[in-house]
Design an enzyme around this catalytic site. Structure first.
Site, short mmCIF file in Angstrom:
data_model
loop_
_atom_site.label_atom_id
_atom_site.label_comp_id
_atom_site.label_asym_id
_atom_site.label_seq_id
_atom_site.Cartn_x
_atom_site.Cartn_y
_atom_site.Cartn_z
N THR A 209 51.20 -74.02 -17.61
CA THR A 209 51.92 -75.29 -17.85
C THR A 209 53.06 -75.28 -16.87
O THR A 209 53.56 -74.21 -16.51
CB THR A 209 52.50 -75.37 -19.29
OG1 THR A 209 51.47 -75.78 -20.19
CG2 THR A 209 53.64 -76.36 -19.44
N GLY A 263 50.64 -73.82 -27.83
CA GLY A 263 51.15 -75.13 -28.23
C GLY A 263 51.21 -75.41 -29.72
O GLY A 263 52.12 -76.09 -30.19
#
Ligand code: ASP
Length: 343
Positions: A209, A263
């Site tokens: 990310t 996440g």
């Protein structure tokens, strides 16, 4: 007790909880991350060189925007676009694959002054999802668009559209094929033994990310995050990166935050907003708040990951409970710091 003494005590306590507290850098105008990266044993000199070069060029691109009168939002978008275009990071080109063999991208952006925000999730044709997120914020009446509707909106806004195959890279394809093979083998072993198949342990290289936080000369903070998500995620799964308050948050009264990691934990613990809330309501430093959330709350829960934080006075730090974090920052006068592990 004076506030300085209290903050100092919190910092001291936090420092004892974790080895992974980064020194605070002052006068920062842009901070970035490129994910928690790979375990040290899997790092190669070539990969480390590419990561460091990528972080540098993202910092330079964002800094150039600020120098030319751009806003913190411009700097965040510019820095993230550079990393989205580099296959070494899990965002844009080089995104990881889902369990269906697709690349599904998530991104979000937020402005600390107005608390306006925009996000896209599960897009498959938007070359730079961070620009898609910004378009949602500035050109629609919504905060989050998903799937084909988000792709169509980006096209209608004149953003660059690419075929889904654009995001695919050889190394990510190999990674997913290796996971599928391991899964098959594990399933077979367990069914031969009459047991229920279990989920395989995760490798760091299955994460990734990119994110950025910035403070401009008008005192406005901004934050953004962009990702391909987690390798082998279910098709249709949405992580924390496009969720405001989880992967991304900016508040001019406190700080700008961008997160990376597993996440589901970041959503459940509202990580980026929790850091901002601690700064505002517990009156702790940004570094202490980030350490508490990442190295106590998440770590205790088994959630691996990291956050970068830039506070309203230009102090930049990061907290991670993984072995490393690809991260860097640039000061007002252009001094660049880049780190990969504890250094
Ligand atoms: N947080 C991202 C997600 O869960 C993945 C990552 O940061 O590596 O989608």
């Amino acid at each position: 007790m004076s506030r300085i003494l209290f903050s100092g005590m919190v910092l001291f306590t936090m420092a004892n909880l974790s080895q992974a507290a980064d020194p605070v850098v002052n006068d920062v105008v842009l901070g970035i991350h490129g994910g928690i990266g790979v375990d040290k044993k899997d790092m190669t000199p070539e990969l480390e060189k590419d990561v460091r070069a990528g972080l540098r060029s993202a910092l330079e691109a964002g800094h150039a925007k600020l120098k030319n009168g751009g806003t913190s939002l411009d700097a965040v978008e510019a820095a993230i676009r550079v990393m989205e275009d580099l296959p070494v990071f899990n965002a844009g080109k080089g995104a990881v694959f889902t369990n269906a063999g697709t690349n599904e991208l998530d991104a979000s952006i937020m402005e600390g002054k107005t608390k306006k925000a925009g996000a896209m999730a599960g897009v498959m044709t938007v070359k730079n999802p961070i620009s898609g997120a910004r378009a949602v914020m500035e050109k629609s009446k919504h905060v989050l668009l998903i799937g084909p509707g988000a792709d169509a909106f980006a096209k209608q806004q004149g953003l660059e559209i690419v075929p889904p195959s654009y995001f695919s890279t050889e190394h990510r394809r190999k990674a997913i094929e290796e996971i599928w093979k391991r899964e098959e083998e594990a399933k077979k072993r367990r069914s031969d033994a009459g047991e229920i198949p279990l989920e395989l342990p995760r490798k760091k290289s299955e994460y990734g990310t990119v994110g950025a936080v910035s403070l401009d000369s008008a005192g406005n903070l901004a934050a953004g995050t962009s990702t391909g998500g987690m390798t082998n995620k279910m098709a249709g799964r949405v992580g924390d990166s496009p969720i405001i308050g989880a992967g991304t948050y900016a508040d001019n009264e406190a700080a700008a935050i961008s997160c990376t990691g597993h996440g589901e934990f970041f959503i459940r613990y509202s990580v980026s907003h929790e850091i901002v809330a601690q700064i505002k309501y517990r009156a702790v430093t940004a570094a202490a708040a980030a350490e508490d959330v990442i190295n106590r709350q998440l770590k205790d829960a088994g959630g691996e990951g990291a956050a970068i934080v830039l506070d309203r006075s230009g102090k930049f730090t990061s907290a991670y409970n993984s072995e490393g974090l690809y991260r860097g920052c640039i000061t007002r006068d252009g001094k660049i710091h880049v780190r990969v592990y504890e250094e």
